[in-house]
Write a protein that holds these residues in place. Structure first.
Motif, short mmCIF file in Angstrom:
data_model
loop_
_atom_site.label_atom_id
_atom_site.label_comp_id
_atom_site.label_asym_id
_atom_site.label_seq_id
_atom_site.Cartn_x
_atom_site.Cartn_y
_atom_site.Cartn_z
N GLY A 1 -18.20 24.63 29.18
CA GLY A 1 -19.58 24.20 29.42
C GLY A 1 -20.57 24.93 28.52
N LEU A 2 -20.41 26.26 28.41
CA LEU A 2 -21.29 27.04 27.55
C LEU A 2 -21.12 26.64 26.08
CD1 LEU A 2 -21.03 30.62 29.09
CD2 LEU A 2 -23.09 29.22 28.93
N ALA A 3 -19.87 26.41 25.68
CA ALA A 3 -19.62 26.03 24.29
C ALA A 3 -20.28 24.69 23.97
CB ALA A 3 -18.12 25.95 24.03
N VAL A 4 -20.17 23.71 24.87
CA VAL A 4 -20.80 22.40 24.65
C VAL A 4 -22.31 22.55 24.54
CG1 VAL A 4 -21.27 20.16 25.69
CG2 VAL A 4 -18.94 21.06 25.70
N PHE A 5 -22.91 23.35 25.44
CA PHE A 5 -24.36 23.54 25.40
C PHE A 5 -24.80 24.17 24.08
CE2 PHE A 5 -28.11 26.28 26.21
CZ PHE A 5 -29.02 25.28 26.53
N GLY A 6 -24.05 25.17 23.61
CA GLY A 6 -24.39 25.83 22.35
C GLY A 6 -24.30 24.89 21.16
N TYR A 7 -23.24 24.08 21.12
CA TYR A 7 -23.11 23.13 20.02
C TYR A 7 -24.21 22.06 20.08
CZ TYR A 7 -18.67 24.81 18.14
OH TYR A 7 -17.71 25.57 17.53
N ALA A 8 -24.57 21.64 21.28
CA ALA A 8 -25.62 20.62 21.43
C ALA A 8 -26.97 21.16 20.96
CB ALA A 8 -25.71 20.16 22.88
N LEU A 9 -27.28 22.41 21.32
CA LEU A 9 -28.54 23.00 20.88
C LEU A 9 -28.59 23.09 19.36
CD1 LEU A 9 -31.24 24.30 21.60
CD2 LEU A 9 -30.05 26.50 21.84
N GLY A 10 -27.48 23.50 18.75
CA GLY A 10 -27.44 23.56 17.29
C GLY A 10 -27.65 22.20 16.65
N ALA A 11 -27.03 21.16 17.20
CA ALA A 11 -27.17 19.82 16.63
C ALA A 11 -28.59 19.29 16.76
CB ALA A 11 -26.20 18.87 17.33
N LEU A 12 -29.23 19.57 17.90
CA LEU A 12 -30.56 19.01 18.15
C LEU A 12 -31.68 19.72 17.39
CD1 LEU A 12 -30.22 18.33 21.98
CD2 LEU A 12 -30.14 16.66 20.11
N THR A 13 -31.39 20.90 16.82
CA THR A 13 -32.42 21.57 16.01
C THR A 13 -32.43 21.10 14.56
OG1 THR A 13 -30.89 23.38 15.48
CG2 THR A 13 -32.33 23.68 17.41
N LYS A 14 -31.41 20.39 14.13
CA LYS A 14 -31.32 20.00 12.72
C LYS A 14 -32.51 19.15 12.24
CE LYS A 14 -27.33 22.01 11.88
NZ LYS A 14 -27.21 22.86 13.06
N PRO A 15 -33.04 18.22 13.05
CA PRO A 15 -34.19 17.44 12.56
C PRO A 15 -35.42 18.28 12.25
CG PRO A 15 -33.18 16.32 14.43
CD PRO A 15 -32.55 17.68 14.34
N LEU A 16 -35.55 19.46 12.88
CA LEU A 16 -36.74 20.29 12.65
C LEU A 16 -36.82 20.76 11.20
CD1 LEU A 16 -36.78 22.48 15.91
CD2 LEU A 16 -38.08 20.40 15.41
N GLY B 1 -20.49 30.84 20.50
CA GLY B 1 -19.52 31.63 19.75
C GLY B 1 -18.50 32.35 20.60
N ALA B 2 -18.98 33.16 21.56
CA ALA B 2 -18.04 33.93 22.39
C ALA B 2 -17.17 33.03 23.26
CB ALA B 2 -18.80 34.96 23.23
N PRO B 3 -17.73 32.01 23.96
CA PRO B 3 -16.86 31.11 24.73
C PRO B 3 -15.83 30.39 23.87
CG PRO B 3 -19.12 30.85 25.44
CD PRO B 3 -19.15 31.72 24.22
N ARG B 4 -16.22 30.02 22.65
CA ARG B 4 -15.26 29.37 21.75
C ARG B 4 -14.11 30.31 21.40
NH1 ARG B 4 -17.24 29.38 15.96
NH2 ARG B 4 -16.57 31.52 16.36
#
Length: 385
Positions: A59-74, A99-102
């Motif tokens: 769950g933490l890994a998915v949230f971290g990857y999603a946050l990274g993806a959603l910042t790209k348009p900025l 990172g750590a959960p992965r």
């Protein structure tokens, strides 16, 4: 791999975008890169501790990857350094969360006798993405007449793909039931992180001081007179070498002394710094960058393996968190110092300073090896180093 493609499409161009389009100095680049990468490492202590407390990683890994993806348009929308800084920090917070959960997931699903190979393979796949990203960026820059923002928009696609793949393609191993959840960073648990683990933390910090942000490799390549659209090829070259080196050196770490491999990595980095300081000719820069990639392939998966080997299984997330906290502070210091030296004295002094930090780290390894109480983490992880 997919997230690295997305991130490196942006990061391989970002130093040039900040300097040429937004008018930033080398110090500003160093400060932004240092803050961003150090925050990513520091945040890992909280995500790692939380993953240990919950006993869940995905769950933490998915949230971290999603946050990274959603910042790209900025990045594509940024009119000034301020929004670039915001986007970079949010992107790295996402990296810190995942990172750590992965790494915990990698350790959880890998047999102990193949753990070095598993981390080496993970590092290789990361690095495959890290050279495909700049290669795609170069292609699009050539096709679109150096349109930085258009390339940044394309980077959103593989980022979203990585979130979908992790969400639907990975089944997390069942965690062992616990009668009572306890605070992973409580005094009693911290005592379980022995001296061998803290030795690895200290070594990781010195390594980070010796290796500042790779943004300065991009700036050095730009000094060689290579056209702007082709500058990201420096990251392609580094990451190609990195990808080819990570897995075999990961396997090698399962069979030989970790200290000797660390020392080898430092020697390679010293040679890379000296080469990069010697000349800004493109061929010389390319050799230095390739050596930098060899150093990364030797050391990065190895350090992750050493953390896993020296920490209790139920505290691995916390162990990675503290390791990355200390490394994050060191990276911020290293990148700010590199930016100051670059602005005031030029690239040569910057890379020579990196070589000096490498010599300090080598001296520390030599002292550890002759200390009567020293023990190589590879041969015994339960005794005082």
């Amino acid at each position: 791999m997919l997230m690295d493609i997305s991130s490196e499409m942006i990061h391989s161009l970002l130093p040039l975008f900040m300097v040429s389009t937004l008018g930033a100095s080398a110090l500003t680049v160093g400060l932004i890169e240092g803050l961003a990468e150090s925050i990513a490492l520091i945040v890992k202590i909280f995500s790692g501790t939380l993953s240990d407390y919950l006993g869940k990683r995905k769950g933490l890994a998915v949230f971290g990857y999603a946050l990274g993806a959603l910042t790209k348009p900025l990045f594509a929308l940024a009119p000034s350094i301020g929004l670039v800084l915001t986007a970079r920090l949010l992107d790295r917070v996402g990296k810190g969360i995942r990172g750590a959960p992965r790494d915990d997931l990698v350790a959880d699903v890998s047999p102990p006798h193949l753990r070095g190979a598993a981390f080496g393979l993970r590092q290789s796949l990361d690095t495959v993405g890290a050279f495909l990203g700049p290669l795609l960026a170069v292609t699009l820059m050539l096709l679109w007449a150096n349109d930085f923002r258009a390339v940044f928009w394309v980077a959103v696609i593989p980022g979203l793909m990585s979130v979908a793949l992790l969400s639907f393609g990975l089944r997390e191993p069942a965690s062992k039931p616990v009668a009572k959840r306890i605070n992973p960073i409580g005094r009693e648990n911290l005592r379980r992180l022995g001296s061998s683990y803290w030795w690895v933390v200290c070594i990781g910090a010195v390594f980070t001081l010796a290796r500042f942000s790779e943004a300065f490799l991009v700036l050095r390549a730009h000094q060689s007179g290579v056209p702007v659209a082709l500058v990201p090829l420096v990251m392609v070259a580094m990451n190609l070498v990195y990808a080819l080196a990570a897995y075999p050196f990961g396997k090698l770490s399962d069979r030989m002394s970790h200290r000797k491999l660390l020392a080898t990595g430092l020697v390679v980095l010293i040679v890379a710094d000296v080469v990069l300081a010697a000349s800004d000719h493109w061929a010389v820069v390319l050799i230095g960058v390739a050596l930098w990639g060899v150093h990364m392939g030797i050391t990065q998966g190895l350090l992750a393996t050493m953390v896993a080997d020296t920490a209790p299984a139920d505290l691995r997330g916390t162990a990675y968190g503290f390791f990355n906290l200390v490394s994050g502070v060191a990276l911020l210091v290293a990148s700010v110092v590199a930016g100051l030296l670059w602005d005031r004295f030029g690239a040569t002094v910057t890379f020579h300073t990196g070589a000096v930090f490498c010599l300090v780290a080598l001296a520390g390894l030599a002292y550890q090896s002759i200390s009567p109480s020293s023990t190589d983490p590879r041969s015994s992880v339960d005794t005082t180093p």
